[in-house]
Design a protein around this motif. Structure first.
Motif, PDB file in Angstrom:
ATOM      1  N   ALA A 313       0.830  -1.205   0.000  1.00 11.81           N
ATOM      2  CA  ALA A 313       0.000   0.000   0.000  1.00 11.81           C
ATOM      3  C   ALA A 313       0.865   1.255   0.000  1.00 11.81           C
ATOM      4  O   ALA A 313       0.580   2.226  -0.722  1.00 11.81           O
ATOM      5  CB  ALA A 313      -0.928  -0.006   1.215  1.00 11.81           C
ATOM      6  N   ASN A 314       1.941   1.250   0.780  1.00 13.65           N
ATOM      7  CA  ASN A 314       2.800   2.426   0.848  1.00 13.65           C
ATOM      8  C   ASN A 314       3.553   2.670  -0.446  1.00 13.65           C
ATOM      9  O   ASN A 314       3.829   3.827  -0.792  1.00 13.65           O
ATOM     10  CB  ASN A 314       3.783   2.288   2.021  1.00 13.65           C
ATOM     11  N   ILE A 315       3.883   1.601  -1.164  1.00  9.08           N
ATOM     12  CA  ILE A 315       4.482   1.783  -2.487  1.00  9.08           C
ATOM     13  C   ILE A 315       3.491   2.491  -3.412  1.00  9.08           C
ATOM     14  O   ILE A 315       3.856   3.369  -4.198  1.00  9.08           O
ATOM     15  CB  ILE A 315       4.908   0.421  -3.078  1.00  9.08           C
ATOM     16  N   GLY A 316       2.210   2.123  -3.314  1.00 13.92           N
ATOM     17  CA  GLY A 316       1.185   2.804  -4.098  1.00 13.92           C
ATOM     18  C   GLY A 316       1.121   4.280  -3.773  1.00 13.92           C
ATOM     19  O   GLY A 316       1.053   5.126  -4.678  1.00 13.92           O
ATOM     20  N   PHE A 317       1.170   4.625  -2.466  1.00 14.53           N
ATOM     21  CA  PHE A 317       1.160   6.034  -2.085  1.00 14.53           C
ATOM     22  C   PHE A 317       2.386   6.763  -2.627  1.00 14.53           C
ATOM     23  O   PHE A 317       2.289   7.908  -3.086  1.00 14.53           O
ATOM     24  CB  PHE A 317       1.104   6.165  -0.555  1.00 14.53           C
ATOM     25  N   ALA A 318       3.549   6.120  -2.556  1.00 13.56           N
ATOM     26  CA  ALA A 318       4.765   6.746  -3.073  1.00 13.56           C
ATOM     27  C   ALA A 318       4.668   6.996  -4.572  1.00 13.56           C
ATOM     28  O   ALA A 318       5.116   8.043  -5.073  1.00 13.56           O
ATOM     29  CB  ALA A 318       5.977   5.869  -2.756  1.00 13.56           C
ATOM     30  N   LEU A 319       4.071   6.051  -5.303  1.00  9.99           N
ATOM     31  CA  LEU A 319       3.942   6.196  -6.756  1.00  9.99           C
ATOM     32  C   LEU A 319       2.994   7.325  -7.138  1.00  9.99           C
ATOM     33  O   LEU A 319       3.050   7.821  -8.266  1.00  9.99           O
ATOM     34  CB  LEU A 319       3.476   4.883  -7.379  1.00  9.99           C
ATOM     35  N   VAL A 320       2.123   7.738  -6.223  1.00 15.40           N
ATOM     36  CA  VAL A 320       1.279   8.912  -6.467  1.00 15.40           C
ATOM     37  C   VAL A 320       2.166  10.131  -6.727  1.00 15.40           C
ATOM     38  O   VAL A 320       1.850  10.988  -7.559  1.00 15.40           O
ATOM     39  CB  VAL A 320       0.332   9.164  -5.277  1.00 15.40           C
ATOM     40  N   GLY A 321       3.297  10.217  -6.019  1.00 16.23           N
ATOM     41  CA  GLY A 321       4.226  11.317  -6.241  1.00 16.23           C
ATOM     42  C   GLY A 321       4.962  11.214  -7.555  1.00 16.23           C
ATOM     43  O   GLY A 321       5.331  12.237  -8.154  1.00 16.23           O
ATOM     44  N   LEU A 322       5.183   9.987  -8.041  1.00 10.38           N
ATOM     45  CA  LEU A 322       5.885   9.795  -9.311  1.00 10.38           C
ATOM     46  C   LEU A 322       4.983  10.070 -10.507  1.00 10.38           C
ATOM     47  O   LEU A 322       5.461  10.509 -11.561  1.00 10.38           O
ATOM     48  CB  LEU A 322       6.431   8.364  -9.378  1.00 10.38           C
ATOM     49  N   ALA A 323       3.688   9.830 -10.367  1.00 10.45           N
ATOM     50  CA  ALA A 323       2.757   9.931 -11.496  1.00 10.45           C
ATOM     51  C   ALA A 323       2.802  11.282 -12.209  1.00 10.45           C
ATOM     52  O   ALA A 323       2.775  11.321 -13.446  1.00 10.45           O
ATOM     53  CB  ALA A 323       1.337   9.610 -11.033  1.00 10.45           C
ATOM     54  N   PRO A 324       2.874  12.432 -11.510  1.00  8.71           N
ATOM     55  CA  PRO A 324       2.918  13.700 -12.246  1.00  8.71           C
ATOM     56  C   PRO A 324       4.193  13.894 -13.052  1.00  8.71           C
ATOM     57  O   PRO A 324       4.193  14.642 -14.032  1.00  8.71           O
ATOM     58  CB  PRO A 324       2.816  14.753 -11.129  1.00  8.71           C
ATOM     59  N   GLY A 325       5.287  13.248 -12.634  1.00 14.27           N
ATOM     60  CA  GLY A 325       6.547  13.410 -13.345  1.00 14.27           C
ATOM     61  C   GLY A 325       7.102  14.816 -13.264  1.00 14.27           C
ATOM     62  O   GLY A 325       7.851  15.249 -14.143  1.00 14.27           O
ATOM     63  N   SER A 326       6.756  15.536 -12.196  1.00 11.24           N
ATOM     64  CA  SER A 326       7.166  16.932 -12.024  1.00 11.24           C
ATOM     65  C   SER A 326       8.193  17.034 -10.897  1.00 11.24           C
ATOM     66  O   SER A 326       8.316  16.122 -10.074  1.00 11.24           O
ATOM     67  CB  SER A 326       5.946  17.784 -11.683  1.00 11.24           C
ATOM     68  N   PRO A 327       8.946  18.154 -10.836  1.00 10.49           N
ATOM     69  CA  PRO A 327       9.891  18.315  -9.713  1.00 10.49           C
ATOM     70  C   PRO A 327       9.204  18.224  -8.357  1.00 10.49           C
ATOM     71  O   PRO A 327       9.735  17.621  -7.426  1.00 10.49           O
ATOM     72  CB  PRO A 327      10.483  19.708  -9.960  1.00 10.49           C
ATOM     73  N   GLY A 328       8.006  18.824  -8.245  1.00  9.75           N
ATOM     74  CA  GLY A 328       7.279  18.741  -6.982  1.00  9.75           C
ATOM     75  C   GLY A 328       6.891  17.321  -6.642  1.00  9.75           C
ATOM     76  O   GLY A 328       6.953  16.911  -5.467  1.00  9.75           O
ATOM     77  N   GLY A 329       6.482  16.548  -7.635  1.00  8.16           N
ATOM     78  CA  GLY A 329       6.108  15.160  -7.412  1.00  8.16           C
ATOM     79  C   GLY A 329       7.294  14.306  -7.002  1.00  8.16           C
ATOM     80  O   GLY A 329       7.185  13.472  -6.083  1.00  8.16           O
TER      81      GLY A 329
END
Length: 491
Positions: A313-329
């Motif tokens: 589940a935590n890997i899924g949450f972390a991938l939420v940050g990767l999805a935008p592909g932006s510096p903020g993400g």
């Protein structure tokens, strides 16, 4: 200076880990006897510390070595600090377990444990600095091969042997899938170097089906390494069967390395027009991981399987940050990795610190019944880790979830953030259930007294970091993650 020596100097942590692994093997071999394990373990911790010390001399800007195969930058340095710290903690937390098996005359108490862990850490360090798909593969395999042995390290336990076999078979399949993806990308781009691939991808006029398949295969192989759905099937069985110190290591350092590797490959090699294609894949595996990890853990009674589904589940949450592909993400992703490693290592440390009166390990949630009455300090620390994993403010675990959801909303991925919020609420059930068992159920299991002050000190330190006191680290962490994320987005 000769180019090869310049490259070796740039790859300081890897150089130290390589020489240190060989020295640790020789040290254990020639020391012999019962002292070999302790001496080799302490030597391995010193090597990991020395490897981290070399990062202090890292250049401010990115440095490329070995003809472009390797890159040292702020992104890799940040992740290496996490990986080295998690590996050092994994060596130390395993010492009581190994010493106990040594006292019982078990074949599991062998000095090869810290040596294998050093080699796996070397592979992970190479992974986060890979600037080429083949370097990526070499680092991945160097991290994976010792891990297969570590999973089956308790040779006298059938479950451990089964865990090692499952991990090896499925890991070999995932590596083959990833390598096939590399060949497809090479066939399209004519290069395996990430920046060269980016230049070719950026200049394409229309979508290439072959390139898209290559990205899918590469992501499939990497998703296995991070235990993302639908390539998560090995995780609960391996965590349950592997020795608890090994499961703690698997849940921390390799996850940080694989997530960092995934971020570098996607952001650096596949920007521009092809980015929406891999973003759709990341969206799917992030949603699937959050939902399955939250729902499947509800039915678990084994604490290691519960932490395995929590990891998914935590890997899924972390991938939420990767999805935008932006510096903020990416900054939010790095923040999440840092806090996740602390929470997970702390949880496994509590499990390791507990044992039944007959010396058998604590494995079921029922063993935690009434822990607040028999071990109030450990119960409080576990409660902090569980509340933090649930993302309940003002504990530190709330802020990385807030950061990744905010990055998704800023990128227009409101639906992804909503799914993540709902999954967090569902996941809170099983975290809070364990707290209820510890504080409101009567003691059901007689526990042996805790006898390891080093593990106790690590638990206390990690619990303080995950508590509201950890908010003092928010500003430095935000600055460090922003600087590290910026390294993937050159001006």
């Amino acid at each position: 200076m000769h180019p090869i020596f310049a490259s070796i100097a740039i790859a300081g942590p890897e150089t130290v880990l390589t020489l240190g692994s060989l020295a640790a093997l020789m040290l254990g071999t020639f020391t012999g006897g019962g002292r070999a394990l302790t001496v080799t373990s302490l030597f391995a911790v010193a090597i990991l510390g020395l490897a981290g010390f070399t990062l202090l001399d890292a250049p401010a800007g990115p440095s490329v070595a070995f003809d472009g195969l390797y890159v040292a930058d702020a992104f890799s340095a940040f992740l290496k600090v996490i990986i080295l710290a998690a590996a050092a903690a994994s060596v130390l937390l395993a010492l009581p377990w190994l010493a106990d098996h040594n006292a019982k005359g078990s074949s599991s108490a062998r000095f090869e444990y810290p040596v294998l862990l050093l080699l796996a850490t070397l592979g992970m360090a190479i992974m986060v600095s890979a600037n080429d798909l083949l370097t990526l593969y070499v680092g991945l395999e160097l991290a994976a091969l010792p891990s297969y042995v570590l999973a089956a390290f308790h040779r006298g336990d059938d479950r451990s042997a089964e865990a090692g076999l499952k991990y090896f078979v499925l890991g070999a399949l995932a590596s083959g899938i990833l390598l096939y993806g590399v060949t497809l990308v090479y066939g399209f781009a004519g290069s395996t170097q990430l920046d060269v691939i980016a230049g070719i991808v950026g200049g394409q006029q229309e979508r290439s089906l072959g390139l898209l398949f290559g990205i899918v295969f590469i992501l499939s192989g990497l998703a296995f390494k991070v235990s993302a759905v639908p390539f998560h099937m090995w995780t609960p069985d391996v965590y349950e069967g592997a020795p608890t110190p090994v499961a703690a290591f698997f849940a921390a350092a390799p996850k940080a390395a694989a997530l960092g590797l995934m971020a570098r490959v996607l952001v650096v090699a596949f920007p521009g027009q092809v980015a929406p294609d891999w973003q759709q894949i990341i969206l799917f595996i992030a949603i699937a991981s959050m939902v399955l990890g939250a729902v499947a853990a509800v039915a678990q009674t084994n604490i290691k399987r519960l932490l395995a589904y929590s990891s998914i589940a935590n890997i899924g949450f972390a991938l939420v940050g990767l999805a935008p592909g932006s510096p903020g993400g990416i900054s939010a992703l790095l923040f999440y990795i840092c806090v996740y490693v602390a929470m997970t290592l702390g949880s496994f440390l509590v499990v390791l610190q507990l044992a039944r009166a007959d010396g058998s390990p604590v494995e079921t949630m029922a063993d935690f019944a009434g822990l607040s009455k028999t071990r109030p300090g450990l119960a409080l620390a576990m409660a902090v880790f569980m509340f933090s994993l649930a993302g309940i403010p003002p504990l530190l675990g709330f802020w990385p979830k807030f950061a990744v959801f905010q990055a998704a909303i800023n990128a227009g991925l409101l639906g992804l953030a909503i799914v993540g919020f709902v999954a967090s609420v569902v996941a809170a059930f099983y975290y809070l259930r364990l707290i209820k068992i510890m504080y409101f159920d009567p003691p059901a299991t007689a526990l042996a007294p805790a006898a390891n002050p080093v593990n106790g000190a690590m638990i206390a330190g990690l619990a303080l970091f995950c508590s509201p006191i950890g908010m003092l680290a928010l500003s430095p962490l935000a600055a460090a993650t922003a600087r590290a994320a910026a390294a993937l987005f050159p001006a």
